[in-house]
Design a protein around this motif. Sequence first.
Motif, PDB file in Angstrom:
ATOM      1  N   VAL A   1       0.845  -1.200   0.000  1.00  0.00           N
ATOM      2  CA  VAL A   1       0.000   0.000   0.000  1.00  0.00           C
ATOM      3  C   VAL A   1       0.877   1.246   0.000  1.00  0.00           C
ATOM      4  N   PHE A   2       1.929   1.259   0.820  1.00  0.00           N
ATOM      5  CA  PHE A   2       2.844   2.406   0.850  1.00  0.00           C
ATOM      6  C   PHE A   2       3.496   2.613  -0.518  1.00  0.00           C
ATOM      7  N   ALA A   3       3.918   1.540  -1.165  1.00  0.00           N
ATOM      8  CA  ALA A   3       4.534   1.653  -2.491  1.00  0.00           C
ATOM      9  C   ALA A   3       3.533   2.203  -3.504  1.00  0.00           C
ATOM     10  N   ASP A   4       2.288   1.756  -3.406  1.00  0.00           N
ATOM     11  CA  ASP A   4       1.237   2.251  -4.294  1.00  0.00           C
ATOM     12  C   ASP A   4       1.004   3.744  -4.089  1.00  0.00           C
ATOM     13  N   LEU A   5       0.956   4.171  -2.840  1.00  0.00           N
ATOM     14  CA  LEU A   5       0.724   5.583  -2.539  1.00  0.00           C
ATOM     15  C   LEU A   5       1.907   6.447  -2.951  1.00  0.00           C
TER      16      LEU A   5
ATOM     17  N   ALA B   1      -5.025  -5.689  -9.030  1.00  0.00           N
ATOM     18  CA  ALA B   1      -4.022  -4.852  -9.687  1.00  0.00           C
ATOM     19  C   ALA B   1      -3.640  -3.664  -8.811  1.00  0.00           C
ATOM     20  N   ARG B   2      -2.464  -3.096  -9.105  1.00  0.00           N
ATOM     21  CA  ARG B   2      -2.032  -1.879  -8.419  1.00  0.00           C
ATOM     22  C   ARG B   2      -2.838  -0.702  -8.932  1.00  0.00           C
ATOM     23  N   THR B   3      -2.836   0.380  -8.175  1.00  0.00           N
ATOM     24  CA  THR B   3      -3.648   1.534  -8.555  1.00  0.00           C
ATOM     25  C   THR B   3      -3.160   2.175  -9.851  1.00  0.00           C
ATOM     26  N   GLY B   4      -1.880   2.106 -10.131  1.00  0.00           N
ATOM     27  CA  GLY B   4      -1.373   2.639 -11.397  1.00  0.00           C
ATOM     28  C   GLY B   4      -1.942   1.898 -12.588  1.00  0.00           C
TER      29      GLY B   4
END
Length: 109
Positions: A11-15, A59-62
Amino acid sequence: MHREHAQVEQVFADLEDSALAHLPSGKFTANAAWLTLAATAYNLTRAAGHLASVFHAKARTGTIRRHLIHIPARIATGARRLTLHLPQLWSWQDDFTDLWTATGQRMVT
């Protein structure tokens, strides 16, 4: 416990790939605003991914932004309504249609 830590790191990496890349600012209030907006955008994007498909739920948010939010469409107006013209051979059209109908919108073909 190790798996939970890995999920938090994800989650931190996504943010950090999105709105938290603008931190830190020199002002505390600006940082607080960016953090609030980042959390809201993250949660809405994840919810849209879950409504769209099983693939986008994981999937990731990107990826969700590239596939479902930044869509290659043309907006036209007529008869007091907006019309979205999607490409004919767009690979994520079914997932977008599922997302669109899950949010209570009517898809006109």
